[in-house]
Design an enzyme around this catalytic site. Structure first.
Site, PDB file in Angstrom:
ATOM      1  N   ASP A  16       0.958  -1.231  -0.154  1.00 27.35           N
ATOM      2  CA  ASP A  16      -0.137   0.382  -0.257  1.00 27.35           C
ATOM      3  C   ASP A  16       0.711   1.316   0.109  1.00 27.35           C
ATOM      4  OD1 ASP A  16      -2.287   1.623   0.292  1.00 27.35           O
ATOM      5  OD2 ASP A  16      -1.892   1.763   2.648  1.00 27.35           O
ATOM      6  N   SER A  17       0.157   2.223  -0.375  1.00 27.75           N
ATOM      7  CA  SER A  17       0.624   3.976   0.022  1.00 27.75           C
ATOM      8  C   SER A  17       1.372   4.308   1.064  1.00 27.75           C
ATOM      9  CB  SER A  17       0.389   4.840  -1.326  1.00 27.75           C
ATOM     10  OG  SER A  17      -1.048   5.063  -0.232  1.00 27.75           O
ATOM     11  N   CYS A  79      -4.109  -0.516  -2.330  1.00 24.63           N
ATOM     12  CA  CYS A  79      -4.266   0.106  -2.713  1.00 24.63           C
ATOM     13  C   CYS A  79      -5.110   0.523  -3.292  1.00 24.63           C
ATOM     14  CB  CYS A  79      -3.459   1.317  -2.908  1.00 24.63           C
ATOM     15  SG  CYS A  79      -2.767   2.861  -2.808  1.00 24.63           S
ATOM     16  N   GLU A 158      -2.240   8.514   8.363  1.00 25.91           N
ATOM     17  CA  GLU A 158      -0.634   7.828   8.421  1.00 25.91           C
ATOM     18  C   GLU A 158       0.167   8.984   9.520  1.00 25.91           C
ATOM     19  OE1 GLU A 158       1.242   6.540   5.551  1.00 25.91           O
ATOM     20  OE2 GLU A 158      -0.236   5.999   5.534  1.00 25.91           O
ATOM     21  N   CYS A 190     -10.952   3.930   0.001  1.00 26.22           N
ATOM     22  CA  CYS A 190      -9.494   3.131   0.285  1.00 26.22           C
ATOM     23  C   CYS A 190      -9.224   3.175   1.600  1.00 26.22           C
ATOM     24  CB  CYS A 190      -9.515   5.447   0.561  1.00 26.22           C
ATOM     25  SG  CYS A 190      -7.256   5.249   0.920  1.00 26.22           S
ATOM     26  N   HIS A 192      -7.234   3.784   4.028  1.00 29.03           N
ATOM     27  CA  HIS A 192      -6.825   3.972   5.162  1.00 29.03           C
ATOM     28  C   HIS A 192      -8.143   4.339   5.583  1.00 29.03           C
ATOM     29  CE1 HIS A 192      -2.770   4.565   3.205  1.00 29.03           C
ATOM     30  NE2 HIS A 192      -2.634   5.545   4.631  1.00 29.03           N
TER      31      HIS A 192
END
Length: 262
Positions: A16-17, A79, A158, A190, A192
């Site tokens: 994932d990013s 992602c 993040e 997403c 996240h």
């Protein structure tokens, strides 16, 4: 048939990013607990959602090369942004490798069969990509889909901000004028976003179902491993290794913390 016994016990690579794909790793561990996993988060370059498609492709290929250098037998691109931008090119290059992507859970949202509009929260680039528009056209023919671009939300998560007034205020502003009795469900587009589900519920209430694509991705991973005869034959709980491109032990700690988050 090819003997895959040596390959069966190689790890699954999840990319994932940043830390978002941990939500997919969690589901994968639940469905395939005896597999070994190597997770790579590219937090140094997060968020991908503000980059060009070419930049995203380059970063994604670099991440996949890293996971393959660690001997992974299959890859999950956990992602939405990287899946939109790079999955087709990845599959062309690595023809014999099971590569599973993730996409916003539009089909499951439609299958809920609830009256009203489907609200999709995602990064601006995921919503702008053709892959997303094709998905909506394919799966939501008779449903009204409302896209809700959430710029800046990945960056907060993040930083480890998954609850509290900052997230809450962001969501209150974002949902203003969007939440009414005409909303059938909310799709978290997403990886996240599942980590802030508790705060989303605190803002919108628990009447509206909230769904994401991690369950479907983990099930597709299992299906593809079965198909390729690559399921681990171990009967012990698998090993999990987490790496991050940002040389920062806090992010590794955050990743393990999110993995344990109920």
């Amino acid at each position: 048939m090819e003997d895959n016994s040596y390959n069966k016990n190689k790890p699954i690579g999840i990319f994932d990013s940043g830390v978002g794909g941990i939500s997919v790793l969690k589901k994968a561990i639940k469905i395939l607990p005896n597999e070994d996993y190597i997770y790579f988060g590219d937090s140094k370059n997060a968020p991908y959602g503000v980059k060009t498609v070419e930049e995203i492709k380059k970063l994604t290929f670099k991440a996949i090369d890293l996971l393959l250098s660690k001997g992974c037998k299959a890859i999950v691109v956990a992602c939405n942004t990287a899946t939109s931008a790079a999955i087709e090119d990845l599959r062309k290059k690595f023809k014999d490798l099971p590569i599973i992507g993730i996409e916003p859970a539009v089909r499951p949202a439609v299958n809920l069969n609830r009256k009203g509009k489907i609200l999709i929260m995602a990064t601006p680039i995921t919503l702008a990509e053709n892959k997303f528009n094709n998905l909506v056209e394919r799966c939501a023919v008779s449903s009204e889909v409302v896209a809700l671009p959430c710029a800046g939300l990945v960056e907060m998560i993040e930083e480890g901000v998954v609850e509290g007034s900052d997230i809450k205020n962001y969501l209150v502003r974002k949902f203003e004028g969007k939440i009414d009795k005409d909303i059938s469900c909310i799709v978290l587009g997403c990886t996240h976003y599942p980590f802030i589900k508790k705060e989303i519920v605190s803002v919108i209430g628990d009447e509206i179902p909230i769904i994401d694509g991690s369950e479907g991705t983990a099930r597709e991973l299992k299906r593809r491993l079965e198909q390729s005869d690559l399921l681990s034959n171990s009967d012990e709980k698998g090993d999990i290794q987490i790496f991050n491109s940002k040389d920062n032990s806090n992010l590794i700690d955050l990743s393990y913390k999110l993995l344990e988050l109920k």
